[in-house]
Design a protein around this motif. Sequence first.
Motif, PDB file in Angstrom:
ATOM      1  N   ASP A 134       0.971  -1.256   0.049  1.00 28.82           N
ATOM      2  CA  ASP A 134      -0.062  -0.042  -0.082  1.00 28.82           C
ATOM      3  C   ASP A 134       0.840   1.438   0.009  1.00 28.82           C
ATOM      4  O   ASP A 134       1.706   1.427   0.811  1.00 28.82           O
ATOM      5  N   THR A 136       0.299   4.231   0.703  1.00 27.78           N
ATOM      6  CA  THR A 136       0.001   5.446   1.701  1.00 27.78           C
ATOM      7  C   THR A 136       0.706   4.966   2.824  1.00 27.78           C
ATOM      8  O   THR A 136       0.764   5.915   3.832  1.00 27.78           O
ATOM      9  N   ASN A 137       1.236   3.787   3.184  1.00 25.94           N
ATOM     10  CA  ASN A 137       2.102   3.389   4.433  1.00 25.94           C
ATOM     11  C   ASN A 137       3.254   2.819   3.939  1.00 25.94           C
ATOM     12  O   ASN A 137       3.969   2.156   5.065  1.00 25.94           O
ATOM     13  N   GLN A 159      -9.296   7.864  -6.205  1.00 25.11           N
ATOM     14  CA  GLN A 159      -8.337   7.314  -5.154  1.00 25.11           C
ATOM     15  C   GLN A 159      -7.585   8.467  -4.479  1.00 25.11           C
ATOM     16  O   GLN A 159      -6.412   8.622  -4.634  1.00 25.11           O
ATOM     17  N   ASP A 161      -6.501   9.493  -1.655  1.00 25.30           N
ATOM     18  CA  ASP A 161      -5.380   9.372  -0.891  1.00 25.30           C
ATOM     19  C   ASP A 161      -4.291   8.996  -1.296  1.00 25.30           C
ATOM     20  O   ASP A 161      -3.009   9.179  -0.856  1.00 25.30           O
ATOM     21  N   MET A 162      -3.911   8.356  -2.940  1.00 27.25           N
ATOM     22  CA  MET A 162      -2.959   7.974  -3.407  1.00 27.25           C
ATOM     23  C   MET A 162      -2.068   9.413  -4.088  1.00 27.25           C
ATOM     24  O   MET A 162      -1.102   9.281  -4.473  1.00 27.25           O
ATOM     25  N   TRP A 163      -2.965  10.407  -3.797  1.00 28.42           N
ATOM     26  CA  TRP A 163      -2.478  11.631  -4.303  1.00 28.42           C
ATOM     27  C   TRP A 163      -1.997  12.810  -3.367  1.00 28.42           C
ATOM     28  O   TRP A 163      -1.892  14.117  -3.680  1.00 28.42           O
ATOM     29  N   ALA A 164      -1.799  12.279  -2.159  1.00 27.07           N
ATOM     30  CA  ALA A 164      -1.527  13.113  -1.110  1.00 27.07           C
ATOM     31  C   ALA A 164      -0.074  13.797  -1.013  1.00 27.07           C
ATOM     32  O   ALA A 164       0.758  13.106  -1.613  1.00 27.07           O
ATOM     33  N   ASP A 166       2.186  14.039   1.305  1.00 24.59           N
ATOM     34  CA  ASP A 166       3.018  13.336   2.209  1.00 24.59           C
ATOM     35  C   ASP A 166       3.594  12.335   1.122  1.00 24.59           C
ATOM     36  O   ASP A 166       4.835  12.163   1.178  1.00 24.59           O
ATOM     37  N   ILE A 167       2.821  11.603   0.003  1.00 26.91           N
ATOM     38  CA  ILE A 167       3.298  10.798  -0.784  1.00 26.91           C
ATOM     39  C   ILE A 167       4.081  11.193  -1.857  1.00 26.91           C
ATOM     40  O   ILE A 167       5.408  10.901  -2.069  1.00 26.91           O
TER      41      ILE A 167
END
Length: 219
Positions: A134, A136-137, A159, A161-164, A166-167
């Motif tokens: 994953d 994200t982590n 999606q 969270d995939m474009w955050a 932090d990533i």
Amino acid sequence: MERKIILTSDGSHTLFVPELEEHFHSVHGAIQESMHVFITNGLLNTSKPDICIFEVGFGTGLNALLTLANKGAKSVRYFSIEKYPLLPSEFEQLNFAKLLSGELQGQFQLMHQCEWNSPHIITPGFELTKLEADLTNFSFQDFPDFDLIYFDAFAPNKQGDMWAEDIFRNLSDHTNPRGIFVTYCAQGEVRRKLIRSGFEMQRIPGPPGKKQMLYGEKA
């Protein structure tokens, strides 16, 4: 997650996910899109003879196959992360290798069949490591720095969270100076997040059916 194989306008396959109402590739042409976004504007813009690539979303394996077919004399270490790998009943039906070159069919099947989370030599000069994980982590602590990033996650509205940021910052921290970042997405907020994360980003012409895409280099 249910996935259906469909034909795109250039005769190549993609997968459709009814749950997300999302396609893995452009319906205007899966091969056309991947060639334009990731090969022409990514791989072929790299000048190093030995490059390290990180792909977000192994998916159908199309980007990896096109990289293998177009790498020339480059030596490539290819890392790709995927949370939901395809089943044999899915990848065995995909027609990419048949459309490109019959000689690639065995290599394409090997890409899908080889063990996850271990490096494999697909051909001399092309090492593939598929990561079932994953993003994200995910920790990049034990990985080499990247020269090229293919960011091919589902769209931000599917999606998010995939474009955050932090990533993007995590990827930037593990990218070599002047390393290239390419994605089909052209959203302003995505571009601003990447800029804040250390990439010099610009909009450039997109593939058939899409006006623009994002191209950037590590500052």
